[in-house]
Design an enzyme around this catalytic site. Structure first.
Site, PDB file in Angstrom:
ATOM      1  N   HIS A 101       0.819  -1.285   0.197  1.00 13.83           N
ATOM      2  CA  HIS A 101       0.232   0.081  -0.197  1.00 13.83           C
ATOM      3  C   HIS A 101       0.803   1.394   0.207  1.00 13.83           C
ATOM      4  CE1 HIS A 101      -3.147  -2.841   1.191  1.00 13.83           C
ATOM      5  NE2 HIS A 101      -4.033  -2.039   0.736  1.00 13.83           N
TER       6      HIS A 101
ATOM      7  N   LYS B 194      -0.046   4.755   4.576  1.00 18.97           N
ATOM      8  CA  LYS B 194      -0.811   3.956   5.453  1.00 18.97           C
ATOM      9  C   LYS B 194      -0.445   3.660   6.751  1.00 18.97           C
ATOM     10  CE  LYS B 194      -3.476  -0.652   5.121  1.00 18.97           C
ATOM     11  NZ  LYS B 194      -4.801  -0.113   5.329  1.00 18.97           N
TER      12      LYS B 194
END
Length: 269
Positions: A158, A162
Site C-alpha cells: 500500500h 497507510k
C-alpha cells in the site's frame, strides 16, 4: 403505476480521509443515494467546512459535523478503530445500519464491533471490491486443492501514508485460507522474518507488508512446492473500486433486519 424507489439516505464517517472524499463524490453523483451527513472527529480542522470545500466533486451544501445524527438509513465508516467503536455505539442508539471499512489486526476489537450486529444490520468488510472478494474464495480453494506440499506466503502493498499493517485485505485472505485448510489465523501467521528464525514449519503462513509510493492496493498469495510456484495477484488501479463497493453495500443493507452480513451476501457469491 410503477413505484419509484426513494434514494437511500447515507452518512459518511471519516469524510475528510482519502476514502471518505471519494465516497462524498460518489454519493453526490448517485441518483439512488441522498448524502445526509458528513462526519469527522470533533477536533478536525475540517469541522464546519462545506463538503464541496473538502471534495470539489461533491456538489452539496452540507457541512462537516462531529457526530452521527438521526436521519440516515446507513452510515459508511472509513475512520480509525477508536472512531469506529464510538460510531458503532451511536448507530446502535439510532438504529442506523453500519457499513464499516475500517481495518485493524486487533482480533478483540473486530469481535467487539461485530456485536453491534445484534442491534443493527452490519457489514464489516476487509475490502469492498468484487475482485478481492472473489480472491478470498479462490485463494482458499487453491490452498485446499494444492495441499500440504505447498508453502503459502502473502504479500500486501500500500501507499506510504497507510498507518496499519498488515492490511485488512491481507488478513481477510489469510483468514479465508486458514479456515479452508484448518490453520489458526491467530497462531499460524508469521509476520515477516528476521534473524535466526529456524526452518520454516509446515503450519506457518507468512504475512509481509510493503509501504511504497502511491500504491493503492496490491495483494499476492504465493503457493510454492519443491517443484513449482503459483502467484495469485489482485491490484487495485483506482480507490473508487472500494468506494463504489461500499456505496453498493450501503444501498443494499438499508432496511435489512439486524444481523451480520458479508460482501458475499451482496454479490451473491
Amino acid at each position: 403505476m410503477k413505484r419509484v424507489a426513494m434514494p437511500v439516505k447515507v452518512a459518511i464517517n471519516g469524510a475528510g480521509g482519502r476514502m471518505g472524499r471519494r465516497l462524498l463524490s460518489i454519493a453526490c453523483a448517485d441518483p439512488n443515494v441522498e448524502l445526509v451527513q458528513a462526519i469527522e472527529y470533533a477536533a478536525s480542522p475540517l469541522q464546519g467546512k462545506k463538503v464541496r470545500e473538502v471534495e470539489p466533486e461533491a456538489d452539496t451544501d452540507l457541512v462537516i459535523t462531529s457526530e452521527l445524527m438521526a436521519g440516515a438509513e446507513a452510515v459508511i465508516d472509513f475512520s480509525s478503530p477508536q472512531g469506529t467503536s464510538a460510531l458503532a455505539k451511536r448507530a446502535e442508539e439510532l438504529g442506523i445500519a453500519l457499513v464499516i471499512g475500517t481495518t485493524a489486526k486487533d482480533f478483540e476489537w473486530r469481535a467487539a464491533i461485530k456485536k453491534s450486529a445484534e442491534k443493527v444490520p452490519l457489514i464489516h468488510a476487509q475490502n469492498f471490491s468484487l475482485g478481492v472478494n472473489l480472491m478470498f474464495k479462490v485463494a482458499a480453494q487453491m490452498a485446499k486443492s494444492l495441499g500440504e506440499d505447498f508453502d503459502i506466503e502473502i504479500v500486501e502493498g500500500h501507499h506510504h501514508h497507510k498507518v496499519d499493517a498488515p492490511s485488512g485485505t491481507g488478513m481477510g485472505i489469510a483468514s479465508s485460507i486458514c479456515e479452508s485448510i484448518g490453520r489458526d489465523v491467530e497462531k499460524d501467521l508469521v509476520y515477516g522474518r528476521e534473524g535466526q528464525v529456524g526452518k520454516r514449519s509446515k503450519q506457518e503462513i507468512g504475512m509481509h507488508a510493503l509501504r511504497m509510493g502511491s500504491e493503492i492496493g496490491l495483494h499476492t498469495v504465493y503457493y510454492a512446492s519443491e517443484h513449482e510456484r503459483l502467484e495469485f495477484t489482485h491490484r487495485a488501479s483506482s480507490r473508487d473500486v472500494f468506494a463504489a463497493g461500499a456505496m453498493r453495500a450501503a444501498k443494499w443493507i438499508a432496511g435489512k433486519p439486524a444481523g451480520y452480513y458479508e460482501m458475499t451476501d451482496i454479490l451473491g457469491l
